[in-house]
Write an enzyme that holds these catalytic residues in place. Structure first.
Site, PDB file in Angstrom:
ATOM      1  N   ARG A  43     -57.845  75.145  28.148  1.00  0.00           N
ATOM      2  CA  ARG A  43     -57.049  75.307  29.556  1.00  0.00           C
ATOM      3  C   ARG A  43     -56.356  76.904  29.643  1.00  0.00           C
ATOM      4  O   ARG A  43     -55.817  77.262  28.860  1.00  0.00           O
ATOM      5  CB  ARG A  43     -55.712  74.437  29.626  1.00  0.00           C
ATOM      6  CG  ARG A  43     -54.992  74.828  31.129  1.00  0.00           C
ATOM      7  CD  ARG A  43     -54.140  73.619  31.570  1.00  0.00           C
ATOM      8  NE  ARG A  43     -53.145  73.290  30.587  1.00  0.00           N
ATOM      9  CZ  ARG A  43     -52.199  72.392  30.899  1.00  0.00           C
ATOM     10  NH1 ARG A  43     -52.752  71.344  31.891  1.00  0.00           N
ATOM     11  NH2 ARG A  43     -51.174  72.076  30.045  1.00  0.00           N
ATOM     12  N   ARG A  87     -50.760  79.241  28.220  1.00  0.00           N
ATOM     13  CA  ARG A  87     -49.731  79.037  27.844  1.00  0.00           C
ATOM     14  C   ARG A  87     -49.356  78.807  26.408  1.00  0.00           C
ATOM     15  O   ARG A  87     -50.268  78.406  25.563  1.00  0.00           O
ATOM     16  CB  ARG A  87     -49.508  77.626  28.337  1.00  0.00           C
ATOM     17  CG  ARG A  87     -49.047  77.857  29.927  1.00  0.00           C
ATOM     18  CD  ARG A  87     -49.045  76.480  30.655  1.00  0.00           C
ATOM     19  NE  ARG A  87     -48.353  75.285  29.910  1.00  0.00           N
ATOM     20  CZ  ARG A  87     -48.134  74.156  30.489  1.00  0.00           C
ATOM     21  NH1 ARG A  87     -48.721  73.660  31.631  1.00  0.00           N
ATOM     22  NH2 ARG A  87     -47.425  73.243  29.911  1.00  0.00           N
ATOM     23  N   LYS A  92     -52.810  66.599  36.509  1.00  0.00           N
ATOM     24  CA  LYS A  92     -51.971  66.578  37.484  1.00  0.00           C
ATOM     25  C   LYS A  92     -51.803  67.987  38.374  1.00  0.00           C
ATOM     26  O   LYS A  92     -51.525  67.992  39.479  1.00  0.00           O
ATOM     27  CB  LYS A  92     -50.524  66.158  36.836  1.00  0.00           C
ATOM     28  CG  LYS A  92     -50.403  64.917  36.256  1.00  0.00           C
ATOM     29  CD  LYS A  92     -49.213  64.382  35.732  1.00  0.00           C
ATOM     30  CE  LYS A  92     -48.504  65.623  34.721  1.00  0.00           C
ATOM     31  NZ  LYS A  92     -49.041  65.661  33.358  1.00  0.00           N
ATOM     32  N   ARG A 146     -40.071  62.347  33.250  1.00  0.00           N
ATOM     33  CA  ARG A 146     -41.020  62.135  31.619  1.00  0.00           C
ATOM     34  C   ARG A 146     -40.516  61.080  30.876  1.00  0.00           C
ATOM     35  O   ARG A 146     -40.880  60.849  29.853  1.00  0.00           O
ATOM     36  CB  ARG A 146     -40.481  63.560  30.843  1.00  0.00           C
ATOM     37  CG  ARG A 146     -41.130  64.723  31.515  1.00  0.00           C
ATOM     38  CD  ARG A 146     -42.804  64.634  31.039  1.00  0.00           C
ATOM     39  NE  ARG A 146     -43.376  65.842  30.413  1.00  0.00           N
ATOM     40  CZ  ARG A 146     -43.761  66.778  30.975  1.00  0.00           C
ATOM     41  NH1 ARG A 146     -43.717  67.096  32.156  1.00  0.00           N
ATOM     42  NH2 ARG A 146     -44.240  67.765  30.126  1.00  0.00           N
ATOM     43  N   ARG A 194     -46.611  67.368  21.876  1.00  0.00           N
ATOM     44  CA  ARG A 194     -46.636  66.842  23.359  1.00  0.00           C
ATOM     45  C   ARG A 194     -47.249  65.449  23.515  1.00  0.00           C
ATOM     46  O   ARG A 194     -46.710  65.062  24.316  1.00  0.00           O
ATOM     47  CB  ARG A 194     -47.534  68.075  24.059  1.00  0.00           C
ATOM     48  CG  ARG A 194     -46.452  69.347  24.095  1.00  0.00           C
ATOM     49  CD  ARG A 194     -47.285  70.621  24.935  1.00  0.00           C
ATOM     50  NE  ARG A 194     -47.501  70.509  26.263  1.00  0.00           N
ATOM     51  CZ  ARG A 194     -48.607  71.089  26.751  1.00  0.00           C
ATOM     52  NH1 ARG A 194     -49.255  71.964  26.210  1.00  0.00           N
ATOM     53  NH2 ARG A 194     -48.517  70.967  28.134  1.00  0.00           N
TER      54      ARG A 194
END
Ligand code: AMP
Length: 210
Positions: free
Chosen positions: A124, A157, A14, A87, A168
């Site tokens: 990532r 992160r 996204k 969410r 998550r």
């Protein structure tokens, strides 16, 4: 003018597509994750209150996120991409009632097999300054730790690690179905194949948005 809501698991692409939509289609990008991380980095009262939640992969409470969204949006400014919001079904309803009103909107679902997500997220890296997103396996920055676009620091992160990713993904799985059902019911939901390359996903988005 359409407001676009991006739905999908963490790591489904996204943020990468939102960046492309900003540069190619002139959207404003609103990522609640970015807004919340900025509060943590500033060490504001809000940031201190939510940092443990974010680092553990849990959701921040709806009222807090909605308020943050409200103060950072001005629909008169043009088209927005909602990235990471809503969410859950409560946020989806609040977005319509309290933010979008009668504005025309479209929801895009980044459909992706969750089994490949973990690897994507663990590899990532993000630029602290411009938010550019890298994947160490397929699109690493030219110089280790340095952003190709702006020279900023490329970092991992705190919630992009194996343990937190599990949490998550569980949060995502337990909340996404009613959200998809809600937008399907409104007739504004389109799914796209998020397993493809960023360029191919971008082509799908251009086609969908016309
Ligand atoms: P993201 O950058 O979208 O992956 O979000 C990172 C973290 O910020 C999430 O794991 C949550 O802790 C928090 N967060 C972001 N967006 C929301 C939201 N809409 N509602 C609640 N928490 C959120």
């Amino acid at each position: 003018m359409k407001q676009v809501i991006l739905l999908g698991a963490p790591g489904s692409g996204k943020g990468t597509q939102a960046k492309l939509m900003v540069s190619e289609l002139n959207f404003n990008h609103l990522s609640t994750g970015d807004l919340l991380r900025a509060e943590v980095a500033k060490k504001s009262d809000l940031g201190n209150r939510i940092s443990d939640l974010i680092n553990s992969g849990a959701l921040v409470d709806d009222d807090t996120v909605l308020e943050l969204l409200r103060v950072n949006i001005d629909l008169a400014n043009g088209q927005y991409i909602f990235d990471g919001f809503p969410r859950n079904i409560e946020q989806a309803k609040a977005l319509d009632k309290e933010v979008l009103g009668s504005a025309e909107s479209k929801a895009l679902y980044f459909d992706l097999d969750l089994s490949i997500i973990k690897e994507r997220i663990i590899n990532r890296r993000s630029c602290r300054d411009c938010g550019n997103i890298y994947n160490l396996l397929i699109s690493a920055p030219g110089k280790d730790g340095v952003c190709d676009s702006c020279g900023g620091e490329v970092y991992q992160r705190r919630d992009d690690n194996a343990e937190v990713v599990e949490n998550r993904l569980n949060v995502f799985k337990s909340t996404i179905d009613p959200v998809l059902e809600y937008y399907r019911g409104k007739g504004i939901l389109t799914s796209l194949d998020a397993s493809l390359s960023p360029d191919d996903v971008s082509t799908q988005i251009h086609d969908i948005l016309g």
